[in-house]
Design a protein around this motif. Structure first.
Motif, PDB file in Angstrom:
ATOM      1  N   ALA A  87       0.827  -1.210   0.000  1.00  0.00           N
ATOM      2  CA  ALA A  87       0.000   0.000   0.000  1.00  0.00           C
ATOM      3  C   ALA A  87       0.856   1.252   0.000  1.00  0.00           C
ATOM      4  N   GLU A  88       1.914   1.261   0.814  1.00  0.00           N
ATOM      5  CA  GLU A  88       2.806   2.424   0.875  1.00  0.00           C
ATOM      6  C   GLU A  88       3.463   2.673  -0.480  1.00  0.00           C
ATOM      7  N   ARG A  89       3.882   1.604  -1.153  1.00  0.00           N
ATOM      8  CA  ARG A  89       4.491   1.744  -2.484  1.00  0.00           C
ATOM      9  C   ARG A  89       3.474   2.295  -3.486  1.00  0.00           C
ATOM     10  N   ALA A  90       2.256   1.760  -3.429  1.00  0.00           N
ATOM     11  CA  ALA A  90       1.221   2.181  -4.377  1.00  0.00           C
ATOM     12  C   ALA A  90       0.834   3.638  -4.164  1.00  0.00           C
ATOM     13  N   ILE A  91       0.695   4.042  -2.924  1.00  0.00           N
ATOM     14  CA  ILE A  91       0.346   5.436  -2.619  1.00  0.00           C
ATOM     15  C   ILE A  91       1.445   6.369  -3.121  1.00  0.00           C
ATOM     16  N   LYS A  92       2.690   5.998  -2.878  1.00  0.00           N
ATOM     17  CA  LYS A  92       3.821   6.811  -3.337  1.00  0.00           C
ATOM     18  C   LYS A  92       3.835   6.908  -4.858  1.00  0.00           C
ATOM     19  N   ALA A  93       3.364   5.847  -5.534  1.00  0.00           N
ATOM     20  CA  ALA A  93       3.346   5.824  -6.999  1.00  0.00           C
ATOM     21  C   ALA A  93       2.135   6.548  -7.573  1.00  0.00           C
ATOM     22  N   GLY A  94       1.262   7.075  -6.712  1.00  0.00           N
ATOM     23  CA  GLY A  94       0.114   7.846  -7.177  1.00  0.00           C
ATOM     24  C   GLY A  94      -1.069   7.024  -7.624  1.00  0.00           C
ATOM     25  N   ILE A  95      -1.186   5.801  -7.109  1.00  0.00           N
ATOM     26  CA  ILE A  95      -2.313   4.938  -7.468  1.00  0.00           C
ATOM     27  C   ILE A  95      -3.592   5.465  -6.822  1.00  0.00           C
ATOM     28  N   ASP A  96      -4.669   5.518  -7.597  1.00  0.00           N
ATOM     29  CA  ASP A  96      -5.945   6.042  -7.094  1.00  0.00           C
ATOM     30  C   ASP A  96      -6.672   5.034  -6.209  1.00  0.00           C
ATOM     31  N   ASP A  97      -6.795   3.797  -6.693  1.00  0.00           N
ATOM     32  CA  ASP A  97      -7.572   2.773  -5.993  1.00  0.00           C
ATOM     33  C   ASP A  97      -6.676   1.610  -5.592  1.00  0.00           C
ATOM     34  N   LEU A  98      -6.611   1.342  -4.301  1.00  0.00           N
ATOM     35  CA  LEU A  98      -5.849   0.212  -3.801  1.00  0.00           C
ATOM     36  C   LEU A  98      -6.807  -0.965  -3.665  1.00  0.00           C
ATOM     37  N   LYS A  99      -6.622  -1.992  -4.481  1.00  0.00           N
ATOM     38  CA  LYS A  99      -7.503  -3.161  -4.452  1.00  0.00           C
ATOM     39  C   LYS A  99      -7.013  -4.078  -3.347  1.00  0.00           C
ATOM     40  N   ALA A 100      -7.820  -4.212  -2.307  1.00  0.00           N
ATOM     41  CA  ALA A 100      -7.395  -4.962  -1.127  1.00  0.00           C
ATOM     42  C   ALA A 100      -8.517  -5.862  -0.654  1.00  0.00           C
ATOM     43  N   GLY A 101      -8.140  -6.962  -0.086  1.00  0.00           N
ATOM     44  CA  GLY A 101      -9.107  -7.904   0.449  1.00  0.00           C
ATOM     45  C   GLY A 101      -8.480  -9.281   0.485  1.00  0.00           C
ATOM     46  N   VAL A 102      -9.219 -10.239   0.943  1.00  0.00           N
ATOM     47  CA  VAL A 102      -8.687 -11.587   1.110  1.00  0.00           C
ATOM     48  C   VAL A 102      -9.699 -12.614   0.624  1.00  0.00           C
ATOM     49  N   ALA A 103      -9.273 -13.870   0.609  1.00  0.00           N
ATOM     50  CA  ALA A 103     -10.147 -14.963   0.210  1.00  0.00           C
ATOM     51  C   ALA A 103     -10.946 -15.457   1.402  1.00  0.00           C
ATOM     52  N   VAL A 104     -12.193 -15.812   1.150  1.00  0.00           N
ATOM     53  CA  VAL A 104     -13.000 -16.433   2.205  1.00  0.00           C
ATOM     54  C   VAL A 104     -12.377 -17.762   2.589  1.00  0.00           C
ATOM     55  N   SER A 105     -11.785 -18.452   1.623  1.00  0.00           N
ATOM     56  CA  SER A 105     -11.126 -19.736   1.848  1.00  0.00           C
ATOM     57  C   SER A 105      -9.744 -19.545   2.468  1.00  0.00           C
ATOM     58  N   ASP A 106      -9.548 -20.160   3.610  1.00  0.00           N
ATOM     59  CA  ASP A 106      -8.247 -20.067   4.279  1.00  0.00           C
ATOM     60  C   ASP A 106      -7.155 -20.735   3.443  1.00  0.00           C
ATOM     61  N   SER A 107      -7.472 -21.888   2.846  1.00  0.00           N
ATOM     62  CA  SER A 107      -6.482 -22.621   2.035  1.00  0.00           C
ATOM     63  C   SER A 107      -6.017 -21.768   0.867  1.00  0.00           C
ATOM     64  N   PHE A 108      -6.969 -21.157   0.168  1.00  0.00           N
ATOM     65  CA  PHE A 108      -6.603 -20.353  -0.988  1.00  0.00           C
ATOM     66  C   PHE A 108      -5.809 -19.128  -0.563  1.00  0.00           C
ATOM     67  N   ASN A 109      -6.183 -18.516   0.553  1.00  0.00           N
ATOM     68  CA  ASN A 109      -5.476 -17.320   0.998  1.00  0.00           C
ATOM     69  C   ASN A 109      -4.016 -17.630   1.314  1.00  0.00           C
ATOM     70  N   ARG A 110      -3.766 -18.807   1.902  1.00  0.00           N
ATOM     71  CA  ARG A 110      -2.381 -19.199   2.206  1.00  0.00           C
ATOM     72  C   ARG A 110      -1.557 -19.317   0.925  1.00  0.00           C
TER      73      ARG A 110
END
Length: 312
Positions: A87-110
């Protein structure tokens, strides 16, 4: 429910589309494609991701790409961020929208971000905190929202907690991702109806993959449920690198073509989008899955003696 007559399409090919590619695409080619897409009428373009380069080598040039594009007025430029450092890198690069979130599935998120779902949710809190007082905003993503190839059905209660979290961070849109293409139209409808019931003020979007050929059918189900925000990938590029036998996202120009044929306004110049798809195909050096760039628009008329050829 009836389909919206105006919808918003976000292009994710430069990130979700390229991240699985083994052949490294030079930054200048990515920049040229982004600049072309910026002139099609698209208002949201996900241009890269700020992940560790060892995890996603194709996106190691994130800062170079962000610095090199010609920003078109009215276009929001987005990037995937997995953690506060990204996020810090993206903000410094002037990105408008930071796409963030995780998977409902624990296995997939790992597999996807090397974190449990709970750790990923904590990282989302940190990403949201990093945006405070900046020009960037957090846009929510819930991956494996319709099922997981490792766990099967996903927890509805966990998804509700993730919705609560993202809404608490004022996410203007929360995209539900069929990350590995396991959804079908009925599951799309049931999930949207459940979330609309419990979170009536949330703005939902769909991020769909065409792994089993149901991508456009699932998008149509979303349209029938009143969804107005969709993500697609130019030429049908893509496929999650952490999904078995993955294929591409729904094809942006094919989806836009369907919307226009149905009388739904996207604000996009379809001919310019088709030209961009051909540019992406040339950049990759192989035939891409998109069909409209091969067959042309349904509204095009042909002479009876026109040459009839098979398209790949």
């Amino acid at each position: 429910m009836s389909a919206a007559r105006t919808i918003d399409v976000s292009e994710v090919g430069l990130r979700d589309g390229l991240q699985i590619e083994r052949t490294m695409i030079p930054a200048e080619q990515k920049i040229a494609l982004i600049d072309t897409l910026s002139k099609t009428g698209l208002k949201k373009i996900e241009i890269t991701g700020f992940a560790h380069p060892k995890v996603i080598p194709q996106l190691a040039d994130a800062e170079t790409v962000a610095a090199g594009i010609k920003r078109e007025p009215g276009v929001r430029y987005a990037a995937f961020v997995p953690n506060a450092r990204g996020a810090e890198r993206a903000i410094k690069a002037g990105i408008d929208d930071l796409k963030a979130g995780v998977a409902v599935s624990d296995s997939f998120n790992r597999l996807n971000v090397r974190m449990t779902t709970e750790e990923g949710m904590k990282a989302t809190d940190e990403i949201a905190a990093a945006t405070k007082g900046t020009q960037s905003r957090l846009v929510g993503m819930i991956a494996t929202a319709f099922g997981c190839p490792y766990e099967g059905e996903v927890s509805r209660d966990r998804m509700h907690r993730m919705m609560d979290q993202l809404l608490g961070h004022d996410a203007p849109i929360i995209y539900l991702a069929d990350t590995t293409g396991v959804a079908n139209p009925d599951r799309i409808r049931r999930t949207i109806e459940d979330l609309n019931k419990h979170f009536p003020d949330a703005t939902l979007g769909l991020h769909l993959h065409n792994t089993r050929g149901l991508g456009i059918a699932n998008a149509l189900a979303g349209l029938d449920c009143g969804i107005r925000h969709f993500e697609g990938s130019i030429g049908g590029l893509g496929g999650c690198p952490f999904a078995p036998r993955a294929v591409g996202n729904i094809c942006t120009e094919d989806f836009v073509h369907m919307a226009h044929e149905m009388g739904i306004d996207t604000g996009i110049d379809l001919d310019a989008l088709i030209d961009a798809a051909r540019m992406a195909q040339e950049m990759l050096g192989r035939t891409l899955p998109g069909m409209v760039m091969k067959s042309g628009k349904a509204s095009e008329l042909h002479a009876m003696d026109a040459q009839r050829v098979k398209v790949d």
